[in-house]
Design a protein around this motif. Sequence first.
Motif, PDB file in Angstrom:
ATOM      1  N   LYS A   1       0.863  -1.224   0.102  1.00 56.54           N
ATOM      2  CA  LYS A   1      -0.066  -0.120   0.061  1.00 56.54           C
ATOM      3  C   LYS A   1       0.839   1.277  -0.027  1.00 56.54           C
ATOM      4  N   ASN A   2       1.289   1.558  -1.040  1.00 50.78           N
ATOM      5  CA  ASN A   2       2.213   2.762  -1.621  1.00 50.78           C
ATOM      6  C   ASN A   2       1.573   4.074  -1.504  1.00 50.78           C
ATOM      7  N   VAL A   3       1.661   4.912  -0.578  1.00 50.97           N
ATOM      8  CA  VAL A   3       0.856   6.161  -0.612  1.00 50.97           C
ATOM      9  C   VAL A   3       1.597   7.286  -0.781  1.00 50.97           C
ATOM     10  N   GLU A   4       1.116   8.075  -1.887  1.00 47.13           N
ATOM     11  CA  GLU A   4       1.902   9.069  -2.334  1.00 47.13           C
ATOM     12  C   GLU A   4       0.787  10.365  -2.655  1.00 47.13           C
ATOM     13  N   VAL A   5       1.146  11.523  -2.906  1.00 49.87           N
ATOM     14  CA  VAL A   5       0.281  12.740  -3.243  1.00 49.87           C
ATOM     15  C   VAL A   5       0.841  13.328  -4.405  1.00 49.87           C
ATOM     16  N   LYS A   6       0.190  13.514  -5.403  1.00 49.23           N
ATOM     17  CA  LYS A   6       0.443  14.223  -6.594  1.00 49.23           C
ATOM     18  C   LYS A   6      -0.243  15.711  -6.565  1.00 49.23           C
ATOM     19  N   ASN A   7       0.615  16.841  -6.994  1.00 51.28           N
ATOM     20  CA  ASN A   7       0.081  17.985  -7.090  1.00 51.28           C
ATOM     21  C   ASN A   7      -0.523  18.186  -8.891  1.00 51.28           C
ATOM     22  N   THR A   8      -1.663  18.176  -8.958  1.00 53.90           N
ATOM     23  CA  THR A   8      -2.217  18.084 -10.153  1.00 53.90           C
ATOM     24  C   THR A   8      -2.584  19.431 -10.727  1.00 53.90           C
ATOM     25  N   GLY A   9      -2.373  20.375  -9.759  1.00 55.42           N
ATOM     26  CA  GLY A   9      -2.388  21.793 -10.183  1.00 55.42           C
ATOM     27  C   GLY A   9      -1.643  22.773 -11.008  1.00 55.42           C
ATOM     28  N   THR A  10      -1.518  23.986 -10.860  1.00 53.12           N
ATOM     29  CA  THR A  10      -0.678  24.801 -11.625  1.00 53.12           C
ATOM     30  C   THR A  10       0.436  25.462 -10.748  1.00 53.12           C
ATOM     31  N   VAL A  11       0.312  25.237  -9.618  1.00 59.31           N
ATOM     32  CA  VAL A  11       0.992  26.247  -8.437  1.00 59.31           C
ATOM     33  C   VAL A  11       1.558  25.306  -7.456  1.00 59.31           C
ATOM     34  N   PRO A  12       2.855  25.676  -6.715  1.00 58.81           N
ATOM     35  CA  PRO A  12       3.479  24.504  -5.820  1.00 58.81           C
ATOM     36  C   PRO A  12       2.556  24.745  -4.703  1.00 58.81           C
ATOM     37  N   CYS A  13       2.670  23.646  -4.076  1.00 56.21           N
ATOM     38  CA  CYS A  13       1.937  23.370  -2.777  1.00 56.21           C
ATOM     39  C   CYS A  13       2.317  22.455  -1.491  1.00 56.21           C
ATOM     40  N   TYR A  14       1.994  22.742  -0.538  1.00 58.16           N
ATOM     41  CA  TYR A  14       2.192  21.761   0.863  1.00 58.16           C
ATOM     42  C   TYR A  14       0.968  21.011   0.772  1.00 58.16           C
ATOM     43  N   VAL A  15       1.311  19.572   1.365  1.00 58.72           N
ATOM     44  CA  VAL A  15       0.386  18.422   1.468  1.00 58.72           C
ATOM     45  C   VAL A  15       0.400  17.956   2.793  1.00 58.72           C
ATOM     46  N   ARG A  16      -0.858  17.656   3.238  1.00 58.40           N
ATOM     47  CA  ARG A  16      -0.988  17.187   4.387  1.00 58.40           C
ATOM     48  C   ARG A  16      -1.913  15.709   4.362  1.00 58.40           C
ATOM     49  N   VAL A  17      -1.755  14.703   5.104  1.00 54.59           N
ATOM     50  CA  VAL A  17      -2.589  13.414   5.099  1.00 54.59           C
ATOM     51  C   VAL A  17      -2.993  12.962   6.208  1.00 54.59           C
ATOM     52  N   TYR A  18      -4.097  12.553   6.146  1.00 53.88           N
ATOM     53  CA  TYR A  18      -4.952  11.918   7.458  1.00 53.88           C
ATOM     54  C   TYR A  18      -4.945  10.406   7.164  1.00 53.88           C
ATOM     55  N   VAL A  19      -4.566   9.648   7.938  1.00 50.37           N
ATOM     56  CA  VAL A  19      -4.792   8.187   8.058  1.00 50.37           C
ATOM     57  C   VAL A  19      -5.300   7.566   9.080  1.00 50.37           C
ATOM     58  N   ALA A  20      -6.371   6.661   8.963  1.00 51.21           N
ATOM     59  CA  ALA A  20      -7.044   6.059   9.974  1.00 51.21           C
ATOM     60  C   ALA A  20      -7.520   4.786   9.691  1.00 51.21           C
ATOM     61  N   PHE A  21      -7.255   3.838  10.723  1.00 50.71           N
ATOM     62  CA  PHE A  21      -7.900   2.581  10.434  1.00 50.71           C
ATOM     63  C   PHE A  21      -9.298   2.512  10.903  1.00 50.71           C
ATOM     64  N   SER A  22     -10.249   1.803  10.008  1.00 52.25           N
ATOM     65  CA  SER A  22     -11.661   1.716  10.293  1.00 52.25           C
ATOM     66  C   SER A  22     -11.915   1.077  11.582  1.00 52.25           C
ATOM     67  N   ASP A  23     -11.074   0.325  12.221  1.00 51.06           N
ATOM     68  CA  ASP A  23     -11.313  -0.594  13.331  1.00 51.06           C
ATOM     69  C   ASP A  23     -10.223  -0.185  14.241  1.00 51.06           C
ATOM     70  N   SER A  24     -10.176   0.308  15.390  1.00 52.84           N
ATOM     71  CA  SER A  24      -8.983   0.534  16.289  1.00 52.84           C
ATOM     72  C   SER A  24      -8.516  -0.693  16.823  1.00 52.84           C
ATOM     73  N   ASN A  25      -9.104  -1.974  16.816  1.00 48.35           N
ATOM     74  CA  ASN A  25      -8.744  -3.281  17.159  1.00 48.35           C
ATOM     75  C   ASN A  25      -7.553  -3.590  16.244  1.00 48.35           C
ATOM     76  N   VAL A  26      -8.090  -3.438  14.842  1.00 47.32           N
ATOM     77  CA  VAL A  26      -6.950  -3.847  13.936  1.00 47.32           C
ATOM     78  C   VAL A  26      -5.940  -2.765  13.865  1.00 47.32           C
ATOM     79  N   ALA A  27      -6.155  -1.540  14.314  1.00 47.04           N
ATOM     80  CA  ALA A  27      -4.914  -0.521  14.209  1.00 47.04           C
ATOM     81  C   ALA A  27      -3.891  -1.118  15.125  1.00 47.04           C
ATOM     82  N   ASP A  28      -4.585  -1.654  16.373  1.00 51.31           N
ATOM     83  CA  ASP A  28      -3.649  -2.174  17.553  1.00 51.31           C
ATOM     84  C   ASP A  28      -2.699  -3.365  16.833  1.00 51.31           C
ATOM     85  N   VAL A  29      -2.958  -4.047  15.815  1.00 50.09           N
ATOM     86  CA  VAL A  29      -2.259  -5.183  15.608  1.00 50.09           C
ATOM     87  C   VAL A  29      -1.615  -4.928  14.266  1.00 50.09           C
ATOM     88  N   SER A  30      -1.518  -3.782  13.643  1.00 50.67           N
ATOM     89  CA  SER A  30      -1.221  -3.457  12.487  1.00 50.67           C
ATOM     90  C   SER A  30       0.257  -2.431  12.530  1.00 50.67           C
TER      91      SER A  30
END
Length: 201
Positions: free
Chosen positions: A66-95
């Motif tokens: 699961k290779n996660v990147e973000v591409k700038n598809t606009g016309t100006v430079p930008c800064y990026v931020r990403v939010y990541v969450a597991f749908s189940d907290s129990n799974v997050a605990d063992v991931s």
Amino acid sequence: MRRSKRMILTGFAAMICLTAVGGTAALFRAKSIVNNQLSVGYNTITIKEDFTPPKEMNTGENTYKKNVEVKNTGTVPCYVRVYVAFSDSNVADVSELSPDGSSFFSAESYADHLPEHWTYIEEPDDAELGGYYYYTEPVAAGKTTDALFKKVKTTFQTAADVQDYEIIVYAESVQTADKDGTEFTGSDPWKQAWTEFLSRK
């Protein structure tokens, strides 16, 4: 309007004068139009994900790309931020997540093992900026961030623990210039950009 008529009449009089002495004259009129096209730069992004899910989850280790990147598809430079969450907290605990495809770190501690140019702000540390992974380098138009992570490993100890789940990935971007069009500078321009943007919301 009056000025244009005067110019035409003057030209017409000159033509009559030349014709009267037996010569011929042609009245040529040239016209040139310049259209100044001004366009507004825009800021858009898309999440680029190379995702190869397992056919099904099983007891033991379940490792997948699961290779996660973000591409700038606009016309100006930008800064990026990403939010990541597991749908189940129990799974997050063992991931675990991998920044390079070979070493893995628990989802909870991943913020301490991020790839270069990525940083994380804890929610208790900053109510406005917290909860996101930030790419600290400007992303030029058409360019892509380095991967936030490359693989995921989830380990279910027993058959009863096995379940399907989702990893939610959400990204936002902001231009690298302030409201007056001046580029942010200093030791953390990415943070200044986000702080100004969020203060205007």
